[in-house]
Design an enzyme around this catalytic site. Sequence first.
Site, mmCIF file in Angstrom:
data_model
loop_
_atom_site.group_PDB
_atom_site.id
_atom_site.type_symbol
_atom_site.label_atom_id
_atom_site.label_comp_id
_atom_site.label_asym_id
_atom_site.label_seq_id
_atom_site.Cartn_x
_atom_site.Cartn_y
_atom_site.Cartn_z
ATOM 1 N N LYS A 83 -1.998 6.458 -3.310
ATOM 2 C CA LYS A 83 -1.995 5.055 -3.736
ATOM 3 C C LYS A 83 -3.165 4.355 -3.070
ATOM 4 O O LYS A 83 -3.479 4.645 -1.902
ATOM 5 C CB LYS A 83 -0.657 4.409 -3.346
ATOM 6 C CG LYS A 83 -0.549 2.917 -3.674
ATOM 7 C CD LYS A 83 0.828 2.322 -3.383
ATOM 8 C CE LYS A 83 0.859 0.813 -3.610
ATOM 9 N NZ LYS A 83 2.157 0.182 -3.347
ATOM 10 N N SER A 158 4.679 -2.528 -6.883
ATOM 11 C CA SER A 158 3.244 -2.489 -6.917
ATOM 12 C C SER A 158 2.657 -1.088 -7.092
ATOM 13 O O SER A 158 1.497 -0.957 -7.474
ATOM 14 C CB SER A 158 2.694 -3.083 -5.617
ATOM 15 O OG SER A 158 3.043 -2.276 -4.509
ATOM 16 N N SER A 182 8.565 -1.546 -4.146
ATOM 17 C CA SER A 182 7.398 -1.047 -4.883
ATOM 18 C C SER A 182 7.371 0.446 -5.158
ATOM 19 O O SER A 182 6.477 0.917 -5.869
ATOM 20 C CB SER A 182 6.110 -1.424 -4.147
ATOM 21 O OG SER A 182 5.818 -2.767 -4.383
#
Length: 513
Positions: A83, A158, A182
Amino acid sequence: MMTQDATPPDAAPADSVIGLRDAIAAGASAREGVAALLGRIGAANPELNAYREVYAEAALARAEAVDRGERSGPLAGVPIASKDVLCYDGGTTACGSRMLRGHRSPFSATCLARLEAAGAIVVGTCNMDEFALGSSTETSAYGPSLNPWDTARVPGGSSGGSAVALAAGLCSAALGTDTGGSIRQPAALCGVVGLKPTYGRISRHGLVACASSLDQVGPFTRTVADAALLLSVMAGDDPLDATTAPLPVEPELADAEAIHRPIRGLRVGLPRQYLDAEANHPAVQRAVERAMGWFRDAGAELVEVDLPHSRFGIPTYYVLMTAEVSSNLARYDGVHFGHRSPERTSGLDAMTRDSRGEAFGDEVKRRIMLGTYALSSGYHDALYERALRVRRLIANDFHRVFGTGGFEPPAASGGGCDVLLCPTTTGTAFKLGEKTDDPLSMYLNDIYTVNANLAGIAGISVPTGLAPAEEDAPELPVGVQLIGPAFGELRLLRAAAMLEAARGPMPRPPARG
Ligand code: GLN
């Protein structure tokens, strides 16, 4: 029923981490696997925007090293997506922001270093909401990621790019971070497993801080046993992060057979406050009811429990997280890190203001303003201090139902619940743009996830299947959430594996590209 469709642990799905790892160990070429994967990424990523950056050459070279026997370990040859908030010395870390465009970290986050030491191949880094602030990836400065089940819809956030990369078959597992949901929310919206471990279970060294008392790294996987394996590789004490717990990591986490061993007499708590039929989409209510049925059939005991302070979760979270964000993001001042405005007006203040004004997006600015307000003298006691006290009440609710005293590993039989079962989200994936003008409705996405972060405990989202198509929506994935006590991941994962076995194989989204 419990056993009919169960996936026996010794026959992991071929596209799982464990299935691929075993195939490579049995002689399949890691290089061919990575080359095919890069082909799929090249075809699908321009549309889905899952990856922000792909490390094609390095990934192929590492796969060749696996094939030559120079790289080994429990994840040898397995392609994993990172990520964009995790530092990696093989690429850039932009945190979905203009502010850090092109930022190169001189070191890799501990979690990535541990995955690589176990033989995994980091194939790229995934798109995300700017600085992990959001629930849809729409706040990314690099454009939204699209949900592979319906590209008119968001994948959640997210860590949306990570969930898309996995759901669309563009990696074998992906990393996310979960500050308020998230990992779990995008996992539910994309139809994959997403684990938020206990605060302190996985090192945050090399994770660009969002809200430091809430952030935790975790895996997205297709199967529960894969999540357990990745956790076992990444978890454990790290001298570079003083908040990691110096607790041993259970060897059973790396053993798919142990993960699939059903828990006899499992006690599943049903938090009344999370099962409000009026708040939840009917498909979500049905998913929880199906999961209850699966647990019952497996001999679990279901008990209703109360978490009375959970209803304060959203306001508490949004005071504390914005306060921490406003402090953490102060370092992007145009001097040391990140974007510096080309404007050469008058002095340091103007330079800082211009740099931050140009490079931060609207949501980031909103959070900084909210957090600065909550910390300002005159409001500090009424907002920040009070939220800290409510946070303790929320945590105490969980400790009471789990029969745990606080931050310590659960006793073998605490007398309380082993896990709690509830929705991950109130609905299925929503349309792009549907909530961008209404921050409050966006924040309400986290209503069932933030409390585990506030309490520092573990949670996992497990897909239960597809919601039936509606007038303007195709079939979309639904997940349920299991919440477990601090450092109770082993039991949490075993309970999740029971659900997964009862569910049977999870459908895959239509191929893209
Ligand atoms: N959606 C939540 C927020 O916007 C959670 C973010 C996260 O977990 N990083 O704050």
